[in-house]
Design a protein around this motif. Structure first.
Motif, PDB file in Angstrom:
ATOM      1  N   LYS A  93       0.807  -1.218   0.000  1.00 16.59           N
ATOM      2  CA  LYS A  93       0.000   0.000   0.000  1.00 16.59           C
ATOM      3  C   LYS A  93       0.842   1.271   0.000  1.00 16.59           C
ATOM      4  CE  LYS A  93      -2.096  -0.597   3.816  1.00 16.59           C
ATOM      5  NZ  LYS A  93      -2.875  -0.643   5.032  1.00 16.59           N
ATOM      6  N   ALA A  94       2.104   1.170   0.380  1.00 10.70           N
ATOM      7  CA  ALA A  94       2.937   2.350   0.629  1.00 10.70           C
ATOM      8  C   ALA A  94       3.067   3.276  -0.580  1.00 10.70           C
ATOM      9  CB  ALA A  94       4.323   1.933   1.120  1.00 10.70           C
ATOM     10  N   LYS A  95       3.039   2.707  -1.766  1.00 10.32           N
ATOM     11  CA  LYS A  95       3.203   3.547  -2.964  1.00 10.32           C
ATOM     12  C   LYS A  95       2.060   4.540  -3.134  1.00 10.32           C
ATOM     13  CE  LYS A  95       5.841  -0.041  -5.163  1.00 10.32           C
ATOM     14  NZ  LYS A  95       5.493  -1.443  -5.254  1.00 10.32           N
ATOM     15  N   GLN A  96       0.906   4.245  -2.553  1.00  7.96           N
ATOM     16  CA  GLN A  96      -0.237   5.144  -2.656  1.00  7.96           C
ATOM     17  C   GLN A  96      -0.444   5.981  -1.388  1.00  7.96           C
ATOM     18  OE1 GLN A  96      -0.784   1.663  -3.611  1.00  7.96           O
ATOM     19  NE2 GLN A  96      -0.169   2.370  -5.629  1.00  7.96           N
ATOM     20  N   MET A  97       0.499   5.902  -0.461  1.00  6.92           N
ATOM     21  CA  MET A  97       0.356   6.612   0.811  1.00  6.92           C
ATOM     22  C   MET A  97       1.311   7.797   0.871  1.00  6.92           C
ATOM     23  SD  MET A  97       0.274   3.218   3.254  1.00  6.92           S
ATOM     24  CE  MET A  97      -0.010   4.043   4.814  1.00  6.92           C
TER      25      MET A  97
END
Length: 135
Positions: A93-97
């Motif tokens: 999820k980190a790429k969208q956070m």
């Protein structure tokens, strides 16, 4: 999201096994790198480093438990699997956070799950290790 400070390493969470305590301390130090100024690439690299370090630590801890025939090893392995899944999900999820959201998630995982895991699950296997004379 969550807004609290990262728990710091303290004697309260030392299990008394030098190698394990050093690895736990290193995990807290890695988690601390998520605070402060940074860019997305540095944060994602730190998250990958944290994920890889957790794999190594959990493997070594499980080998130690197996060597001393700790009766709760299967339950402990399941707990480790749960944490690895949470880290893997965060990595996905980190790429969208935002960077702050990533830092908050890491803080939550270390303050909440990992800190309590040490105080409960890790302290539980230490007597078995000591009884076998393992370190």
């Amino acid at each position: 999201m969550k807004d609290f400070e990262l728990a710091e390493w303290s004697a309260k969470i030392e299990v008394g096994l030098p190698q394990i305590d050093q690895q736990h301390r290193q995990l807290f130090e890695l988690a601390a790198t998520f605070r402060g100024n940074g860019d997305q690439i540095r944060i994602l690299k730190s998250l990958v480093m944290l994920t890889e370090y957790v794999k190594v630590h959990f493997r070594e801890e499980e080998e130690l438990m197996a060597a001393c025939r700790y009766p709760g090893i299967e339950a402990h392995r399941r707990l480790h699997g749960e944490f690895r899944r949470m880290l893997f999900d965060l990595l996905e999820k980190a790429k969208q956070m935002t960077l702050d959201e990533i830092a908050d998630e890491v803080t939550f995982l270390i303050n909440g799950w990992f800190y309590n895991h040490i105080l409960v699950a890790d302290f539980d296997y230490v007597p078995s290790v000591r009884a076998q004379g393992a370190r």
